[in-house]
Design a protein around this motif. Sequence first.
Motif, mmCIF file in Angstrom:
data_model
loop_
_atom_site.group_PDB
_atom_site.id
_atom_site.type_symbol
_atom_site.label_atom_id
_atom_site.label_comp_id
_atom_site.label_asym_id
_atom_site.label_seq_id
_atom_site.Cartn_x
_atom_site.Cartn_y
_atom_site.Cartn_z
ATOM 1 N N VAL A 116 1.979 -5.528 -14.883
ATOM 2 C CA VAL A 116 2.643 -4.569 -13.992
ATOM 3 C C VAL A 116 2.166 -4.776 -12.557
ATOM 4 O O VAL A 116 2.955 -4.992 -11.655
ATOM 5 N N ILE A 117 0.838 -4.754 -12.360
ATOM 6 C CA ILE A 117 0.350 -4.747 -10.978
ATOM 7 C C ILE A 117 0.322 -6.140 -10.352
ATOM 8 O O ILE A 117 0.435 -6.264 -9.146
ATOM 9 N N ALA A 118 0.190 -7.167 -11.171
ATOM 10 C CA ALA A 118 0.298 -8.533 -10.637
ATOM 11 C C ALA A 118 1.350 -9.250 -11.480
ATOM 12 O O ALA A 118 1.103 -10.269 -12.103
ATOM 13 N N ALA A 119 2.539 -8.674 -11.498
ATOM 14 C CA ALA A 119 3.612 -9.132 -12.394
ATOM 15 C C ALA A 119 3.947 -10.600 -12.179
ATOM 16 O O ALA A 119 3.940 -11.083 -11.047
ATOM 17 N N PRO A 120 4.235 -11.311 -13.284
ATOM 18 C CA PRO A 120 4.702 -12.683 -13.124
ATOM 19 C C PRO A 120 6.037 -12.700 -12.362
ATOM 20 O O PRO A 120 6.780 -11.721 -12.392
ATOM 21 N N PHE A 121 6.301 -13.797 -11.679
ATOM 22 C CA PHE A 121 7.565 -13.918 -10.946
ATOM 23 C C PHE A 121 8.726 -13.988 -11.926
ATOM 24 O O PHE A 121 8.569 -14.446 -13.064
ATOM 25 N N TRP A 122 9.889 -13.561 -11.474
ATOM 26 C CA TRP A 122 11.077 -13.612 -12.345
ATOM 27 C C TRP A 122 11.327 -15.033 -12.835
ATOM 28 O O TRP A 122 11.738 -15.244 -13.972
ATOM 29 N N SER A 176 7.175 0.521 -9.097
ATOM 30 C CA SER A 176 6.445 1.056 -7.937
ATOM 31 C C SER A 176 4.947 0.785 -8.025
ATOM 32 O O SER A 176 4.207 1.040 -7.077
ATOM 33 N N GLN A 177 4.487 0.300 -9.171
ATOM 34 C CA GLN A 177 3.055 0.011 -9.316
ATOM 35 C C GLN A 177 2.757 -1.473 -9.112
ATOM 36 O O GLN A 177 1.614 -1.902 -9.251
ATOM 37 N N LEU A 178 3.783 -2.247 -8.785
ATOM 38 C CA LEU A 178 3.534 -3.648 -8.449
ATOM 39 C C LEU A 178 2.712 -3.690 -7.162
ATOM 40 O O LEU A 178 3.003 -2.962 -6.220
ATOM 41 N N ILE A 179 1.684 -4.522 -7.158
ATOM 42 C CA ILE A 179 0.863 -4.652 -5.957
ATOM 43 C C ILE A 179 1.088 -6.031 -5.363
ATOM 44 O O ILE A 179 0.940 -7.039 -6.049
ATOM 45 N N THR A 180 1.466 -6.090 -4.093
ATOM 46 C CA THR A 180 1.638 -7.386 -3.443
ATOM 47 C C THR A 180 0.608 -7.525 -2.323
ATOM 48 O O THR A 180 -0.004 -6.552 -1.913
ATOM 49 N N GLY A 181 0.493 -8.758 -1.855
ATOM 50 C CA GLY A 181 -0.527 -9.036 -0.843
ATOM 51 C C GLY A 181 -1.797 -9.445 -1.540
ATOM 52 O O GLY A 181 -1.925 -9.328 -2.756
ATOM 53 N N TYR A 183 0.785 -1.233 0.000
ATOM 54 C CA TYR A 183 0.000 0.000 0.000
ATOM 55 C C TYR A 183 0.820 1.289 0.000
ATOM 56 O O TYR A 183 0.682 2.138 -0.866
ATOM 57 N N ASP A 184 1.709 1.439 0.973
ATOM 58 C CA ASP A 184 2.377 2.734 1.104
ATOM 59 C C ASP A 184 3.386 2.976 -0.019
ATOM 60 O O ASP A 184 3.613 4.122 -0.421
ATOM 61 N N ALA A 185 3.975 1.897 -0.531
ATOM 62 C CA ALA A 185 4.881 2.053 -1.678
ATOM 63 C C ALA A 185 4.074 2.539 -2.880
ATOM 64 O O ALA A 185 4.481 3.459 -3.597
ATOM 65 N N ASN A 186 2.905 1.950 -3.074
ATOM 66 C CA ASN A 186 2.023 2.346 -4.184
ATOM 67 C C ASN A 186 1.510 3.770 -3.993
ATOM 68 O O ASN A 186 1.525 4.576 -4.905
ATOM 69 N N ARG A 187 1.091 4.055 -2.778
ATOM 70 C CA ARG A 187 0.530 5.375 -2.505
ATOM 71 C C ARG A 187 1.557 6.472 -2.750
ATOM 72 O O ARG A 187 1.299 7.449 -3.444
ATOM 73 N N ARG A 188 2.744 6.261 -2.196
ATOM 74 C CA ARG A 188 3.740 7.326 -2.310
ATOM 75 C C ARG A 188 4.168 7.525 -3.757
ATOM 76 O O ARG A 188 4.506 8.630 -4.166
ATOM 77 N N SER A 189 4.169 6.457 -4.538
ATOM 78 C CA SER A 189 4.563 6.646 -5.929
ATOM 79 C C SER A 189 3.448 7.308 -6.733
ATOM 80 O O SER A 189 3.692 8.198 -7.535
ATOM 81 N N ILE A 203 -5.534 1.496 -5.853
ATOM 82 C CA ILE A 203 -5.573 0.620 -7.037
ATOM 83 C C ILE A 203 -6.256 1.342 -8.201
ATOM 84 O O ILE A 203 -5.809 1.275 -9.344
ATOM 85 N N THR A 204 -7.318 2.048 -7.893
ATOM 86 C CA THR A 204 -8.026 2.791 -8.938
ATOM 87 C C THR A 204 -7.094 3.812 -9.593
ATOM 88 O O THR A 204 -7.044 3.944 -10.817
ATOM 89 N N TYR A 205 -6.368 4.541 -8.762
ATOM 90 C CA TYR A 205 -5.465 5.557 -9.305
ATOM 91 C C TYR A 205 -4.354 4.930 -10.153
ATOM 92 O O TYR A 205 -3.953 5.467 -11.182
ATOM 93 N N ILE A 206 -3.842 3.795 -9.682
ATOM 94 C CA ILE A 206 -2.783 3.127 -10.450
ATOM 95 C C ILE A 206 -3.312 2.741 -11.824
ATOM 96 O O ILE A 206 -2.650 2.949 -12.846
ATOM 97 N N ILE A 207 -4.518 2.203 -11.845
ATOM 98 C CA ILE A 207 -5.077 1.778 -13.129
ATOM 99 C C ILE A 207 -5.362 2.985 -14.018
ATOM 100 O O ILE A 207 -5.048 2.995 -15.211
#
Lengths: 362, 501
Positions: free
Chosen positions: A258-264, A287-292, A214-220, A237-241
């Motif tokens: 981007v937001i639910a990126a595949p694993f390396w 910075s737009q990757l979402i985890t959790g 959350y906070d990584a996404n928010r701050r970016s 999430i809405t803003y990121i999209i």
Amino acid sequence: MREGMFRNPSGCAISGIFSKSGERFTGERIIDSITVMHDRSNGLGGGFAAYGIYPEYKDYYAFHIFYDNKSVKDTTEKFLEEHFDIINLSKIPTRKMKSITDEPLIWRYFVTPLHTKLASSQLDEREFVAKCVFKVNTRIDGAYIFSSGKNMGVFKAVGFPEDVGRFYRLEDYAGYCFTAHGRYPTNTPGWWGGAHPFALLDYSVVHNGEISSYDANRRSIEMYGYKCTLQTDTEVITYIIDYLHRKIGLTLKEICSVIAAPFWSTIERKPEEERAELEYLRNTFSSQLITGPFSILVGFEGGLMALNDRLKLRSMVVGEKDSTVYIASEEAAIRVIQQDLDKVWAPKGGEGVIVTLDGGNI
Amino acid sequence: MPVNYLYPEYEIVRNYDRCIVCRACERQCANEAHEYLEDKNKMVCDDAKCVNCHRCVSLCPTRALKIVKSDHTFKENGNWTKKIINEVYKQAGSGGVLLSSMGNPEHYPVYFDKILLNASQVTNPPIDPLREPMETKVFLGAKPAKIERDENGKLKRNTPPHLTLSMPIMFSAMSYGSISYNAHESLARAAKELGILYNTGEGGLHEDFAQYGENTIVQVASGRFGVHTTYLNTGAAVEIKMGQGAKPGIGGHLPGTKIVGDVSKTRMIPEGSDSISPAPHHDIYSIEDLRQLVYSLKEATAYTKPVIVKIAAVHNISAIASGIARSGADIISIDGFRGGTGAAPTRIRDNVGIPIELALASVDKRLRDEGIRDNVSIVVGGSIRSSADIVKAVALGADCVYIGTSALLAIGCHLCRSCQTGKCNWGIATQREDLVKRLNPNIGYKRLVNLMTAWQHEIKEMMGGMGINSIESLRGNRLMLRGVGLNEKELEILGINHAGE
């Protein structure tokens, strides 16, 4: 206390119905669907987004606004008049219900930006509208624009979702797409604006989960001019999209990467061309990757996207019957409105399901 | 004058019941603290020569030795401490500037120790790194300003030159000269095996290590020692060193005694001459000059390599960093006031600069406020002591950290803080051949790999606990941090809440 003064995570139920043929149906079905998942909400928030419901005003932005009182309404309307041509305004029709209390003033406006204002702002029309929405929501205390797209609308309140649907008389609306949300917040001051869906322009998001990024996404995202006033996952999430789709110009499929990126480890196994593209997206928009955990339904003009987090830590099922697509947290919520499905499956984590109107494009 | 005699700070204690007079201690001590008395067949020692490096202790086969803090004392005084009194005596005797090594040892607050991490409970699940992928890969460098598509709508790869690391850790600048050939070999080989980078410091690049170029950051400092086109193009990135946390505002100094053989060749200066870098770069007197050097280096490397600008954390750090972010630099490296050094004037080391935690928090915020955080990556050092410090630094906003002291500890450093003497008994901060060969790079590199692997595991565990499975979701994620025992102002600068909030 008001939403936005503290971080507010929540668990939830979501459901969505989309008619690819564009055939319109009433809000009754989505209420039936979300009712089944009653136990996934706790009565502290429910809401709906409906697309294709205002065909007679389809070229105008439909603002749905909560007002705390009459004087805030006057202030806001003055602001709206300065920036928009207001084609129509009315109270949003509601039905008195015992279970829905403390209702604010709920108004609807169909508007179009004033030419002179738009031209002098040097912004494109959608950016202009988004900026005005932010202005009202952050500067006018007691006014909250919770829906601002064309030919679509958000209806939400504090209460169980099925009650919220009846409160707003959703049976009187017909559209090609409905999404619904039942909220299970861990704490809430019971503010109507904090219920979901969360929407900006024609993007609406319903979300089940609690994201750890959350906070990584928010701050970016705040660096790009957004202001996260609610401190909820759905808002960010809405803003990121909106940022990735409308401002950057990524496709929805790219946004999923981007937001639910595949694993390396997955990316490394892809063919060279695809690998390079996925790496490019992950690096550029790290910075737009979402985890959790999350499952989300993103409504937009002419389409619906469903997406789970990369590990699929929240349930989400998709069903298809003829040209209608059903998506819900639980299969039961689909079966209750469509027993006979052509196909039913659970999308993998990070695998976006994108449906659009036949003949339309994203 | 008798006042010049200072009672030693540490005493060597020998257990004569255990001592077998093998004379290992005598052979091991480059400071000649141990002596064999032939007529008595007995080992004796001179505490005054001991630097407390534990070399003899570690190698004594019968564990007969230990070093203890002397209980010799002046009349106790809260203001005029023993250290201060001794320093006055020293300077009254020598007339010289006091020299020290390694990072600031004084009792300033360590903010990392006043920050606690979050973990998931109930509302979202922790993620188990033993069972699920847990990613620590990072990219360093500027992000593309916008996306571009080709005629088929495919995304063009318009990413500016960048570095790819398997984890957010690099070995910070330590020059060949200040540390030994074997120390450099250990760092270079470890960096290669780990998929990270090490940094040449201002000493040039020994030709033997050109093979590790992909894992090397080549530094350009104010003395320009060892800088040439091939050098610049051998590394994966070029770092302009504007300052160093241990000695902000002054240049480097490597005594002539260390400028021998290959060190002199690599630095391209005569043997035995002191290697003195000026305090400023003489072509950089302002930010616009920095821009010119950044682009000169980009020209010299054909715009294929990211340029790092390294600065010491000083009072006005966020404004300086903001200037650098607009100067064409791809990466800003900030060195905190606890950063290590091979030699620095004691007063500078102990009194100049600010803590890295505060500098980092303030820079990250300023760059975001100005909308230019994507222009640069942020690397912080001075001092990162553990994987927990790294997790906290990343959550405060760092893309990556530099470690120096902990890397040296891994290869044997015992933090005796005597690097400036050039007599490092562990073969690290010395050029004396007999001492250098004590550091076996085959073992040294392996220990570095071990340490980084261990830290990577710990980082994954902590991330997993927070429900985060990729490091980029931790970066700048300050909600994962809480302060303990910090005042309002400190919390405000760090941008975090107090525990319990």
